[in-house]
Every structure is written in structure tokens, then in C-alpha cells.
Design an enzyme around this catalytic site. Sequence first.
Site, PDB file in Angstrom:
ATOM      1  N   ASP A  43       0.417  -2.094   4.482  1.00  0.00           N
ATOM      2  CA  ASP A  43       1.654  -1.311   4.621  1.00  0.00           C
ATOM      3  C   ASP A  43       2.842  -2.242   4.886  1.00  0.00           C
ATOM      4  O   ASP A  43       3.991  -1.811   4.788  1.00  0.00           O
ATOM      5  CB  ASP A  43       1.535  -0.339   5.809  1.00  0.00           C
ATOM      6  N   HIS A  79       0.821  -1.204   0.000  1.00  0.00           N
ATOM      7  CA  HIS A  79       0.000   0.000   0.000  1.00  0.00           C
ATOM      8  C   HIS A  79       0.859   1.260   0.000  1.00  0.00           C
ATOM      9  O   HIS A  79       1.607   1.494   0.944  1.00  0.00           O
ATOM     10  CB  HIS A  79      -0.872  -0.045   1.261  1.00  0.00           C
ATOM     11  N   ARG A  80       0.740   2.039  -1.062  1.00  0.00           N
ATOM     12  CA  ARG A  80       1.603   3.226  -1.263  1.00  0.00           C
ATOM     13  C   ARG A  80       3.071   2.788  -1.234  1.00  0.00           C
ATOM     14  O   ARG A  80       3.937   3.510  -0.745  1.00  0.00           O
ATOM     15  CB  ARG A  80       1.329   4.308  -0.216  1.00  0.00           C
ATOM     16  N   HIS A  89      -0.697  10.879  -1.988  1.00  0.00           N
ATOM     17  CA  HIS A  89      -1.993  10.447  -1.459  1.00  0.00           C
ATOM     18  C   HIS A  89      -2.941  11.587  -1.127  1.00  0.00           C
ATOM     19  O   HIS A  89      -4.092  11.607  -1.562  1.00  0.00           O
ATOM     20  CB  HIS A  89      -1.796   9.585  -0.205  1.00  0.00           C
ATOM     21  N   GLU A 114       0.664  -0.372  -4.714  1.00  0.00           N
ATOM     22  CA  GLU A 114      -0.508   0.488  -4.891  1.00  0.00           C
ATOM     23  C   GLU A 114      -0.011   1.925  -4.910  1.00  0.00           C
ATOM     24  O   GLU A 114       0.852   2.298  -4.104  1.00  0.00           O
ATOM     25  CB  GLU A 114      -1.489   0.267  -3.732  1.00  0.00           C
ATOM     26  N   GLU A 134      -4.532   3.888  -8.149  1.00  0.00           N
ATOM     27  CA  GLU A 134      -5.730   4.556  -7.647  1.00  0.00           C
ATOM     28  C   GLU A 134      -5.800   5.973  -8.205  1.00  0.00           C
ATOM     29  O   GLU A 134      -4.847   6.756  -8.061  1.00  0.00           O
ATOM     30  CB  GLU A 134      -5.743   4.620  -6.109  1.00  0.00           C
ATOM     31  N   ASP A 188      -1.120   6.268  -5.656  1.00  0.00           N
ATOM     32  CA  ASP A 188      -2.197   7.262  -5.728  1.00  0.00           C
ATOM     33  C   ASP A 188      -1.817   8.315  -6.755  1.00  0.00           C
ATOM     34  O   ASP A 188      -0.785   8.984  -6.605  1.00  0.00           O
ATOM     35  CB  ASP A 188      -2.379   7.930  -4.356  1.00  0.00           C
ATOM     36  N   LYS A 233      -6.908   9.221  -7.324  1.00  0.00           N
ATOM     37  CA  LYS A 233      -7.288   9.840  -6.043  1.00  0.00           C
ATOM     38  C   LYS A 233      -8.013  11.159  -6.309  1.00  0.00           C
ATOM     39  O   LYS A 233      -7.455  12.055  -6.945  1.00  0.00           O
ATOM     40  CB  LYS A 233      -6.006  10.064  -5.217  1.00  0.00           C
TER      41      LYS A 233
HETATM   42  O1  G3P Z   1      -6.041   0.401  -2.120  1.00  0.00           O
HETATM   43  C1  G3P Z   1      -6.984   1.063  -1.350  1.00  0.00           C
HETATM   44  C2  G3P Z   1      -6.479   2.148  -0.475  1.00  0.00           C
HETATM   45  O2  G3P Z   1      -5.311   2.692  -0.985  1.00  0.00           O
HETATM   46  C3  G3P Z   1      -7.523   3.178  -0.304  1.00  0.00           C
HETATM   47  O3  G3P Z   1      -7.275   4.030   0.742  1.00  0.00           O
HETATM   48  O4  G3P Z   1      -6.811   6.269   1.590  1.00  0.00           O
HETATM   49  O5  G3P Z   1      -4.987   4.628   1.449  1.00  0.00           O
HETATM   50  O6  G3P Z   1      -5.889   5.656  -0.601  1.00  0.00           O
HETATM   51  P1  G3P Z   1      -6.187   5.189   0.778  1.00  0.00           P
HETATM   52 CA    CA Z   2      -4.632   4.544  -2.216  1.00  0.00          CA
END
Ligand code: G3P
Ligand code: CA
Length: 268
Positions: free
Chosen positions: A255, A28-29, A70, A55, A129, A57, A131
Site C-alpha cells: 500500500d 496495491h490497489r 476489491h 495492482e 487480479e 481488482d 477477483k
Molecule cells: O496482489 C495480491 C493481493 O492484491 C491479493 O489480496 O485481497 O488485496 O486482493 P487482495
Molecule cells: Ca488484489
Amino acid sequence: MSVFTLPAFAAQENISKQERQKMINTAHRGASGHAPENTMTSFQKGFEMKADYIEIDVQMTMDGELVIIHDTTVDRTTNGTGYVGELTFEEIRNLDAGSWFNDDYTGEIVPTFEEVLDAFHGKIGILIELKAPELYPGIEEEVAKTLKDRNMHKPNNKKIIIQSFNHESMKKSKELLPGVPHGVLAGLSWAGITDEQLAEFASYADYFNPNMNIVTPSLVGRVHEADMMIFPYTSRSQKQANHLINLNVDGIVTDYPEHVYSHPVHHS
Ligand code: G3P
Ligand code: CA
């Protein structure tokens, strides 16, 4: 003690290696528990930890550059202030995107979408994503063009997925990129989602990716019935990752990729 008081903990400890390895492990990120989120270092870390996807943003600067960050402002993750959409690429590029996390990362910069695609496509999957796309008219077209320029829009290109909380944006993006799998993100307010709503999502999306706190065995089954996959977000502890594995989801957005499965590190 009845066995029915045990499963939550006992089952967590009984997850087989095979069950762990079949999970799509999504950093994630990037591996953002270990390095500043949405930087080349966190993405590289996700790759080195053998995650299946990173992942990212995607947002757009005032002058139309696609950048990876993000929040809709730069305040939390850089040494600057202001909205991403009200700063030029040059202004954003001059910010430090690492020192907020740890002094060791001073000098990290906000990457561009193109840089991430060029550095990581073919090495690791990329879960893209969009965003807050409602803030950036035309971002779907720009993302589509950037992918097409690299021939990353083909139906067999399974290691690219596009997702957003903005479902209208995903409908539009799917029309622009019919060969690319798309996902709808769903926050807590979707806890009561109906089968009809899932069917509507499935008309343009391949993934239903909810907040992990609304995931139940029934929801997982219904998402599968609707012919979608489910990658809940965001696991930040071993216990949460184990819980999601036990719920039989398809992928976990975390994470800490090592919570899904860890690979032995061999030193020569
Ligand atoms: O992959 C989903 C997740 O990234 C969504 O939440 O706020 O971390 O972008 P957020
Ligand atoms: Ca995200």
C-alpha cells in the site's frame, strides 16, 4: 550479545539502494495507503511515486461491464450497498468511491477496466487480479478481448500480468492469452505447498504470489527453482517491506510504495 540475535533488525537497516531498486515495486490497489484504493487517484499516485506496477481488482457488473473494485459488494468502499454482480454499471458509476477514505476524495468514481488500461498502459505496469471470477462466468474471455482490442496480449508485453486466487480461472485465462504472464495467488492455507504443487502451477503460471506471512527463504528458493517469480502481498509497514527484501523476493505488493524505495522529489 551474540550476532545471531541481531540479524532481523540489523539486516533491515543494511539494505543497499541497489537491493531496494531491483525489487519490483507494486502499488496495491494503487498507492492505497495514500488515496482511496482502486481509484484513478490511487493509480495516478502509484505512478507518481514511481512504482513499477499498479495492482487492480477486476469484477463484472450485472450488465457485463468490467469494473475495478476489491470487495464483491460495494458497501465498504462506496456510499452504496449491494453486490457488484447485482448492480448495473450505471448504478455503480453513480456511487462515491472516495469519501469513505477521506472527505478530500469525495467524487471519486469506480473506474472501468478499459479506463485504467487506456490511462496507464505504457506509463506503468498493470498487475490485473481477477477477483472472484467464479461469480462472473465469461470474465476471462471479456478480459482477454479487452486486452486484445488494445494489442496488449503480445508475448513481449511484459508490463501486463494477470493473477487470481482462482487457479482454474488462471489456467483458462492462460489458454486465452498464452503470451501474457499469469500468476497464482496463494493464501495462508498454502503454507505447506509441495514442490509438486509448485511444478503444477509453473505449467501455466509465471508468478507464485503468496500471502507474505507464509514466505520463508526456502519457499523463495523453491519458487525460483520452479522457474517462477514471487511477489508476496501485502506489505503495509517499512519493517514488513524490509523483511521481504531480505528474503530475496522478486517483487513486493504494498500500500506504500515508498517503503520499497523512495525517489527524491525535486522542486523547481
Ligand atoms: O496482489 C495480491 C493481493 O492484491 C491479493 O489480496 O485481497 O488485496 O486482493 P487482495
Ligand atoms: Ca488484489
